[in-house]
Motif scaffolding. Structure first.
Motif, PDB file in Angstrom:
ATOM      1  N   ASN A 231       0.824  -1.212   0.000  1.00  0.00           N
ATOM      2  CA  ASN A 231       0.000   0.000   0.000  1.00  0.00           C
ATOM      3  C   ASN A 231       0.853   1.255   0.000  1.00  0.00           C
ATOM      4  O   ASN A 231       1.979   1.265   0.518  1.00  0.00           O
ATOM      5  CB  ASN A 231      -0.904  -0.001   1.235  1.00  0.00           C
ATOM      6  CG  ASN A 231      -1.767  -1.242   1.301  1.00  0.00           C
ATOM      7  OD1 ASN A 231      -2.750  -1.344   0.600  1.00  0.00           O
ATOM      8  ND2 ASN A 231      -1.383  -2.203   2.138  1.00  0.00           N
ATOM      9  N   LEU A 232       0.274   2.312  -0.557  1.00  0.00           N
ATOM     10  CA  LEU A 232       0.947   3.604  -0.651  1.00  0.00           C
ATOM     11  C   LEU A 232       0.120   4.638   0.109  1.00  0.00           C
ATOM     12  O   LEU A 232      -1.095   4.740  -0.081  1.00  0.00           O
ATOM     13  CB  LEU A 232       1.085   4.018  -2.117  1.00  0.00           C
ATOM     14  CG  LEU A 232       1.793   5.333  -2.411  1.00  0.00           C
ATOM     15  CD1 LEU A 232       3.279   5.206  -2.111  1.00  0.00           C
ATOM     16  CD2 LEU A 232       1.587   5.729  -3.872  1.00  0.00           C
ATOM     17  N   VAL A 233       0.795   5.380   1.008  1.00  0.00           N
ATOM     18  CA  VAL A 233       0.122   6.453   1.738  1.00  0.00           C
ATOM     19  C   VAL A 233       0.350   7.757   0.973  1.00  0.00           C
ATOM     20  O   VAL A 233       1.471   8.251   0.891  1.00  0.00           O
ATOM     21  CB  VAL A 233       0.658   6.577   3.171  1.00  0.00           C
ATOM     22  CG1 VAL A 233      -0.088   7.679   3.913  1.00  0.00           C
ATOM     23  CG2 VAL A 233       0.524   5.250   3.905  1.00  0.00           C
ATOM     24  N   LYS A 234      -0.716   8.276   0.384  1.00  0.00           N
ATOM     25  CA  LYS A 234      -0.614   9.451  -0.472  1.00  0.00           C
ATOM     26  C   LYS A 234      -1.660  10.468  -0.046  1.00  0.00           C
ATOM     27  O   LYS A 234      -2.860  10.168  -0.032  1.00  0.00           O
ATOM     28  CB  LYS A 234      -0.830   9.043  -1.936  1.00  0.00           C
ATOM     29  CG  LYS A 234      -0.484  10.094  -2.945  1.00  0.00           C
ATOM     30  CD  LYS A 234      -0.564   9.503  -4.352  1.00  0.00           C
ATOM     31  CE  LYS A 234      -0.119  10.505  -5.397  1.00  0.00           C
ATOM     32  NZ  LYS A 234      -0.174   9.918  -6.766  1.00  0.00           N
ATOM     33  N   ASN A 235      -1.200  11.662   0.312  1.00  0.00           N
ATOM     34  CA  ASN A 235      -2.118  12.717   0.772  1.00  0.00           C
ATOM     35  C   ASN A 235      -3.019  12.214   1.904  1.00  0.00           C
ATOM     36  O   ASN A 235      -4.237  12.433   1.906  1.00  0.00           O
ATOM     37  CB  ASN A 235      -2.966  13.233  -0.396  1.00  0.00           C
ATOM     38  CG  ASN A 235      -2.138  13.849  -1.493  1.00  0.00           C
ATOM     39  OD1 ASN A 235      -1.111  14.477  -1.232  1.00  0.00           O
ATOM     40  ND2 ASN A 235      -2.561  13.658  -2.728  1.00  0.00           N
ATOM     41  N   LYS A 236      -2.395  11.504   2.843  1.00  0.00           N
ATOM     42  CA  LYS A 236      -3.064  10.972   4.032  1.00  0.00           C
ATOM     43  C   LYS A 236      -4.080   9.873   3.715  1.00  0.00           C
ATOM     44  O   LYS A 236      -4.781   9.390   4.598  1.00  0.00           O
ATOM     45  CB  LYS A 236      -3.751  12.095   4.822  1.00  0.00           C
ATOM     46  CG  LYS A 236      -2.775  13.145   5.348  1.00  0.00           C
ATOM     47  CD  LYS A 236      -3.504  14.179   6.190  1.00  0.00           C
ATOM     48  CE  LYS A 236      -2.527  15.226   6.731  1.00  0.00           C
ATOM     49  NZ  LYS A 236      -3.205  16.240   7.559  1.00  0.00           N
ATOM     50  N   GLN A 237      -4.154   9.467   2.439  1.00  0.00           N
ATOM     51  CA  GLN A 237      -5.045   8.393   2.034  1.00  0.00           C
ATOM     52  C   GLN A 237      -4.208   7.152   1.695  1.00  0.00           C
ATOM     53  O   GLN A 237      -3.127   7.247   1.137  1.00  0.00           O
ATOM     54  CB  GLN A 237      -5.865   8.800   0.800  1.00  0.00           C
ATOM     55  CG  GLN A 237      -6.770  10.000   1.024  1.00  0.00           C
ATOM     56  CD  GLN A 237      -7.836   9.739   2.076  1.00  0.00           C
ATOM     57  OE1 GLN A 237      -8.473   8.685   2.085  1.00  0.00           O
ATOM     58  NE2 GLN A 237      -8.029  10.703   2.976  1.00  0.00           N
ATOM     59  N   ILE A 238      -4.737   5.977   2.055  1.00  0.00           N
ATOM     60  CA  ILE A 238      -4.019   4.724   1.803  1.00  0.00           C
ATOM     61  C   ILE A 238      -4.561   4.087   0.526  1.00  0.00           C
ATOM     62  O   ILE A 238      -5.771   3.815   0.419  1.00  0.00           O
ATOM     63  CB  ILE A 238      -4.160   3.760   2.998  1.00  0.00           C
ATOM     64  CG1 ILE A 238      -3.514   4.380   4.239  1.00  0.00           C
ATOM     65  CG2 ILE A 238      -3.532   2.413   2.666  1.00  0.00           C
ATOM     66  CD1 ILE A 238      -3.676   3.540   5.497  1.00  0.00           C
ATOM     67  N   GLU A 239      -3.672   3.885  -0.456  1.00  0.00           N
ATOM     68  CA  GLU A 239      -4.048   3.282  -1.731  1.00  0.00           C
ATOM     69  C   GLU A 239      -3.396   1.905  -1.858  1.00  0.00           C
ATOM     70  O   GLU A 239      -2.211   1.750  -1.581  1.00  0.00           O
ATOM     71  CB  GLU A 239      -3.592   4.163  -2.903  1.00  0.00           C
ATOM     72  CG  GLU A 239      -4.178   5.553  -2.914  1.00  0.00           C
ATOM     73  CD  GLU A 239      -3.624   6.384  -4.059  1.00  0.00           C
ATOM     74  OE1 GLU A 239      -2.861   5.812  -4.876  1.00  0.00           O
ATOM     75  OE2 GLU A 239      -3.940   7.581  -4.137  1.00  0.00           O
TER      76      GLU A 239
END
Length: 551
Positions: free
Chosen positions: A369-377
């Motif tokens: 998973n990638l944490v991007k702009n406080k969102q987990i993708e």
């Protein structure tokens, strides 16, 4: 016989009597035979024959004739003497005690070498030459644009002057055009040279593929790779582009003040291109190792078990342990930020992209998973495999170690797309034994470095997956238990050794350089290095990260 110049194609005929559509074939003599001519052909006892049905032609391996015992075919190979042997050679005792192999083993090994060379040519060498060619095309356009601007500058300056200096303007333009022609001629020569090498490499690929399809054992077993020729890349020519400078109009000093053009010059960089990658990470000047590495800071993360540490910047590090919360600290130990995993289960491993985004492995969902702009993708979801460790390559790709049952492998991902798998050596044997967690890092020379506690080894392969070396510890210490692994600006490999409570430092070729064992490390586990070559060692049970200066 049918005139082949008149007809596009004639039917197949017996090579002895020209009967159409022969039904037999001699695999040793490579001739077509009708049934009536088989007996006549076999009556030639001066050579060996193997007559098969025409549709089965080419199915017989042709072993080379012995150069010592005429008419004998060689089916063995002496590795000590690097030569083929027949049974008479074997009985002569001249190869007693030597390592003998059946030709089929040698054939398979050489075919694997050919396959490897084809893959290197197709996947790495040719694309790099093509990339160089594209770069030259772009450079030509840039050069033309630069010279157009020079012309525009000169023309504009000339418009502000009186008609008396028209001749001077023409002279300057002429000089520019001469340099333009010389520059473009130089680039055209380099483009032609590169394109020639591309054509040669592609022809070699075709020849090698034909060789693999051939049933001529001698042709394959005597194969010598010519890839070394292509690995020697041409020198890179860098142009120092001329510029135009001018002063305000002064009629008394027209010639001096109008402006001057710097000369066009070139330099050739023998190692301007590299096979390692299309974009090479520059290495800074060599810096020596400190005789006495020192702890310059300690961060208490509060984890009962500290599993991983990764540098966000020279001033901040991400950590994770026996908690669903991943923590970001500055070098003074101040907690700056926390992120909770989506599954609310402790992450297995973390890494940081060059854009500063946090990557983590979720052990429950088997996702990366990638944490991007406080969102987990969710970036990658594994099926049937268990993700063990992850690192971010210099290209931005993700390198993931994974395992299932008795298998282990490394997979390179570009985004969510699988780009490369590294699992077996050229003989088909596993590079990475299963049975334990494997930590991974990429070196500046784009080698992939793996710390494997199961075998007590650091295993290093190059970017196409060829084994470079294995490091199994130093005899001055006890059993080698490598865990975390990282690389620094010197392309040195740094790995923790939990059994000996120290850190091993190797050069890029696997040569042992020194230990860090004077910093009271206790069960060192994970490790990372920032751009200043400061080392961060995570102690598993104390929950502390020690910052060490060693360069």
């Amino acid at each position: 016989m049918v005139d082949t110049m008149t007809f596009a194609q004639d039917v197949l005929r017996c090579d002895l009597c020209e009967t159409p559509i022969p039904s037999m074939h001699c695999d040793f003599c490579h001739i077509k035979l009708c049934k009536a001519c088989v007996g006549e052909h076999l009556s030639d006892l001066s050579k060996e024959h193997k007559v098969v049905r025409f549709k089965d032609r080419g199915s017989t391996l042709i072993f080379p004739e012995c150069t010592i015992h005429m008419k004998n075919h060689c089916q063995l190979f002496c590795e000590d003497c690097d030569c083929p042997l027949c049974l008479s050679c074997l009985s002569s005792n001249s190869h007693k005690g030597h390592t003998l192999k059946h030709f089929l083993e040698i054939l398979k090994s050489r075919q694997n070498d050919i396959d490897t060379d084809i893959k290197e040519l197709q996947d790495f060498i040719c694309p790099i030459y093509e990339e160089i060619s594209l770069d030259i095309i772009k450079e030509k356009q840039s050069a033309e644009n630069h010279y157009k601007k020079l012309k525009s500058d000169v023309t504009k300056q000339g418009a502000d002057w009186h008609k008396e200096i028209d001749i001077l303007v023409k002279n300057k333009i002429s000089n520019i055009e001469e340099m333009t022609q010389k520059h473009l001629e130089t680039l055209n020569e380099k483009e032609f040279e590169i394109n020639q090498n591309i054509s040669k490499a592609k022809q070699v690929i075709l020849d090698l593929k034909k060789m693999l399809d051939s049933n001529d054992v001698s042709l394959v077993t005597t194969y010598k790779s010519c890839n070394a020729f292509f690995r020697t890349l041409p020198p890179k020519v860098t142009a120092f582009l001329p510029s135009f400078s001018f002063e305000k109009v002064n009629r008394e000093q027209i010639s001096q003040l109008f402006g001057s053009l710097s000369t066009l010059s070139f330099i050739k960089e023998k190692h301007g291109y590299t096979l390692k990658a299309l974009e090479v990470v520059p290495c800074p000047p060599v810096k020596p190792l400190l005789d006495d590495p020192e702890i310059i800071g300690t961060i208490d993360t509060g984890y009962k078990y500290l599993n991983s540490v990764s540098c966000l910047s020279d001033e901040e590090i991400w950590t994770c342990g026996n908690s669903k919360v991943m923590k970001l600290y500055n070098l003074h130990g101040k907690l700056l930020r926390t992120i909770q995993t989506k599954s609310k289960i402790p992450p297995r491993e973390i890494a940081v992209t060059e854009n500063g985004e946090l990557v983590y492995i979720d052990e429950v969902t088997q996702t990366i998973n990638l944490v991007k702009n406080k969102q987990i993708e969710e970036v990658i979801r594994l099926m049937g495999w268990i993700a063990e460790n992850v690192c971010v390559a210099f290209s931005g790709d993700l390198l993931v170690t994974m395992a299932r049952d008795t298998e282990s492998k490394i997979v390179r991902y570009s985004g969510s797309s699988e780009k490369q798998t590294i699992q077996f050596d050229h003989r088909g044997k596993p590079l990475f034994p299963s049975g334990s967690m494997k930590y991974i890092a990429e070196n500046r020379n784009l080698d992939v470095c793996v710390a494997d506690i199961a075998t007590g080894a650091v295993i290093v392969v190059n970017q196409i997956g060829k084994l470079r070396f294995r490091y199994t510890g130093h005899p001055c210490k006890g059993a080698f238990y490598p865990h975390g692994i990282a690389t620094d600006s010197q392309s040195q490999i740094v790995t923790t050794d939990s059994n000996n409570h120290c850190v091993h430092i190797l050069d890029e070729n696997g040569k042992f350089l020194r230990y860090i064992d004077n910093c009271n490390l206790s069960n060192p586990w994970a490790i990372c290095v920032n751009s200043k070559d400061n080392l961060f060692v995570a102690e598993q049970y104390s929950g502390k990260v020690k910052q060490i200066k060693y360069i």
